[in-house]
Design a protein around this motif. Structure first.
Motif, PDB file in Angstrom:
ATOM      1  N   PHE A   1       0.842  -1.210   0.000  1.00  0.00           N
ATOM      2  CA  PHE A   1       0.000   0.000   0.000  1.00  0.00           C
ATOM      3  C   PHE A   1       0.873   1.254   0.000  1.00  0.00           C
ATOM      4  CE2 PHE A   1      -2.157   3.307   2.472  1.00  0.00           C
ATOM      5  CZ  PHE A   1      -3.345   3.455   1.776  1.00  0.00           C
ATOM      6  N   PHE A   2       1.892   1.244   0.855  1.00  0.00           N
ATOM      7  CA  PHE A   2       2.793   2.404   0.939  1.00  0.00           C
ATOM      8  C   PHE A   2       3.585   2.583  -0.353  1.00  0.00           C
ATOM      9  CE2 PHE A   2       7.136   3.887   1.790  1.00  0.00           C
ATOM     10  CZ  PHE A   2       6.876   5.158   2.299  1.00  0.00           C
ATOM     11  N   ALA A   3       4.123   1.487  -0.889  1.00  0.00           N
ATOM     12  CA  ALA A   3       4.967   1.582  -2.080  1.00  0.00           C
ATOM     13  C   ALA A   3       4.163   2.047  -3.301  1.00  0.00           C
ATOM     14  CB  ALA A   3       5.630   0.237  -2.365  1.00  0.00           C
ATOM     15  N   VAL A   4       2.976   1.494  -3.474  1.00  0.00           N
ATOM     16  CA  VAL A   4       2.168   1.848  -4.645  1.00  0.00           C
ATOM     17  C   VAL A   4       1.765   3.317  -4.616  1.00  0.00           C
ATOM     18  CG1 VAL A   4      -0.059   1.445  -5.763  1.00  0.00           C
ATOM     19  CG2 VAL A   4       1.346  -0.487  -5.057  1.00  0.00           C
ATOM     20  N   ARG A   5       1.482   3.838  -3.417  1.00  0.00           N
ATOM     21  CA  ARG A   5       0.980   5.211  -3.323  1.00  0.00           C
ATOM     22  C   ARG A   5       2.092   6.255  -3.200  1.00  0.00           C
ATOM     23  NH1 ARG A   5      -4.817   6.001  -0.430  1.00  0.00           N
ATOM     24  NH2 ARG A   5      -5.896   4.241  -1.396  1.00  0.00           N
ATOM     25  N   TYR A   6       3.186   5.898  -2.526  1.00  0.00           N
ATOM     26  CA  TYR A   6       4.170   6.928  -2.203  1.00  0.00           C
ATOM     27  C   TYR A   6       5.589   6.607  -2.670  1.00  0.00           C
ATOM     28  CZ  TYR A   6       0.311   8.027   0.955  1.00  0.00           C
ATOM     29  OH  TYR A   6      -0.926   8.296   1.478  1.00  0.00           O
TER      30      TYR A   6
END
Length: 536
Positions: A398-403
């Protein structure tokens, strides 16, 4: 008559000269207000970074759990099924922790403090279960006795693979205890048992409590053993919820309950430490402890060590040997096996290195400072350990895909997952090691003009180095065995020994899985052997 000088002064005023012309500020801090000073920035800043990194999955859980509103999340948490899972998880944890304390403390005392024949070999054998994944141990017992499925089988498998988490720190603490204290107790007429209970055991409390906490968190977060044993706990329920529906809210709500349980356990363990010091201020007796003669207890002690070794080491290895020799259809691709082993070694080493670096400032602060901020930092570091690997993996995705999209399905993301999951392993080892280093030595260094970062580099780290190295070795082993997060986060085309083993086992190809299991145990056995044989 002149008025006597007063001893009080305004806050921040210059310190008056002492009796021998030594400024009062040179008096060691530990003699004035132990643990009352704020951590220096050289520790506080990296410790906060480590804590925020460990708390990252909680941000994901908060977003997911509240997607459908607080009322829906509370409905999931307050459900009767959740309360049943809570009781089952806590019951399993209590049984495994109690059994691990008995096994770990007894084996540590026998191999370090007594004249047990072959003590070094028994010490090495007591660490080898670390090399056995919980799902391998569970399958080994299920293949021999299918009726073990359920609570009993899960408790047995988890106990036999996790008691070294207690044995290793307790054994290290026993080697650091001044033997003169025990000898003084025996000279006053106390027998070996009474000396152990009244003198030795209280000094082992921090190490035993830290090991027990790691066991508890390991049990709460385990997925492989409880799945194979078909015993429902939070981790199995969370994994089932993730796979059964695209709606992540129920699984996220259950994960938050698991985090609350983790925080409660960490807080309870912190209260058991008390405020007493555990370090000696001098060199102590400059000789090893005189081994306690076992006398008529020699044979029972050998039988006890042999029985534990048989069920924890010999039985899984025997089952693995059967897999290696059974089933002529299995093919051994040595090239693939070597590539998988090298990839496993590299990613586990990177994970252990990052985890140890993040754990060092947190462990030092936890050992040297007793304020609320220090406790919060340590508790934050433990937050990710009780989460199922799949939850941590989805949070990082979730973190990698968004940020941070360039990190998606790249090696750094997997290494970061290992750091979140296993940060407590290194923190507990570091804290226990620093506790055994006399704080007065750091105070003396500061009184000589050393800056905080110099004290850390020249005094604290060298004194705690053996314990920090032990934590790094333990982290390396558990990184190699980690399964759920590795399955989801590994780069495309990359396999580890754990993922290949799980894939082949899930397909029923146990003979094909045997080479990967054998290499995995062999690689994990090397640091386990080094930890077990170090007795000086």
């Amino acid at each position: 008559m002149p008025t006597p000088p007063t001893t009080s002064r305004p806050t921040g005023a210059a310190a008056p000269a002492g009796r021998e012309g030594v400024p009062a500020r040179a008096v060691p801090r530990s003699l004035r207000a132990p643990g009352s000073t704020r951590p220096p920035l050289v520790l506080l800043v990296p410790a906060c970074v480590a804590a925020l990194f460990a708390l990252l999955p909680l941000g994901y859980l908060a977003v997911r759990a509240l997607e459908r509103g607080p009322a829906f999340a509370w409905h999931v948490v307050a459900d009767e099924r959740t309360l049943d899972l809570l009781g089952r998880s806590l019951g399993l944890t209590a049984v495994v922790v109690g059994a691990c304390l008995v096994l770990g403390v007894s084996l540590a005392w026998l191999t370090v403090r007594t004249a047990l024949p072959g003590a070094r070999a028994w010490s090495v054998l007591a660490t080898l279960p670390l090399a056995v994944p919980s799902y391998v141990a569970a399958f080994a017992w299920l293949s021999a006795e299918p009726d073990l499925a359920g609570f009993g089988g899960a408790a047995l498998a988890l106990t036999l693979v996790s008691f070294p988490y207690v044995h290793l720190p307790v054994a290290a603490a026993l080697r650091g205890i001044d033997p003169a204290q025990e000898e003084a107790a025996r000279s006053l007429g106390h027998g070996p048992l009474r000396t152990f209970v009244r003198v030795t055991l209280p000094q082992l409390r921090p190490a035993a409590a830290g090991g027990a906490l790691l066991v508890a968190l390991y049990v709460l977060s385990d997925f492989g053993a409880v799945s194979l044993m078909r015993y429902d706990t939070f981790t199995r329920a969370i994994h089932t919820s993730y796979r059964a529906s695209f709606d992540r809210t129920p699984a996220a709500a259950l994960s938050i309950v698991l985090v609350v349980m983790t925080i409660a356990l960490v807080a309870a363990e912190a209260r058991t430490r008390g405020r007493a010091g555990h370090a000696r201020t001098g060199t102590g007796a400059a000789r090893p402890a005189v081994p306690v003669a076992l006398g008529r207890w020699r044979l029972p002690a050998l039988l006890w060590c042999g029985a534990v070794t048989a069920v924890a080491v010999a039985f899984p290895l025997g089952t693995l040997g059967y897999w290696l020799t059974a089933g002529s259809s299995a093919t051994w691709d040595l090239g693939t096996l070597a590539d998988t082993a090298w990839a496993t070694f590299g990613v586990a080493a990177a994970g252990a290195g990052l985890t140890t670096a993040l754990a060092l400032p947190v462990g030092v602060i936890a050992a040297r400072h007793t304020g609320r901020g220090a406790r919060l930092l340590e508790q934050a570091a433990y937050a990710g350990h009780a989460l199922p690997g799949i939850t941590v993996a989805l949070a990082l995705v979730f973190f990698a895909v968004r940020y941070a999209y360039p990190l998606y399905q790249q090696l750094p993301l997997l290494v970061g997952a290992y750091a979140v999951l296993f940060l407590p392993v290194a923190v507990a080892a570091t804290r226990a090691a620093v506790l055994q280093a006399a704080p007065v030595l750091e105070d003396v260094a500061r009184s000589l003009g050393r800056r905080p970062w110099q004290v850390l580099r020249e005094v604290t780290v060298p004194l705690a180095a053996p314990g920090v190295a032990a934590g790094a070795a333990l982290t390396f082993v558990v990184c190699m065995k980690e399964l759920p997060a590795t399955l989801l986060l590994r780069p495309t085309g990359m396999d580890t020994l754990a993922t290949r083993l799980w894939t082949e086992t899930g397909a029923g190809s146990f003979a094909a899985a045997a080479p990967y299991a054998a290499v995995l145990i062999l690689l994990a056995a090397v640091p386990s052997y080094l930890l077990g044989r170090h007795r000086t």
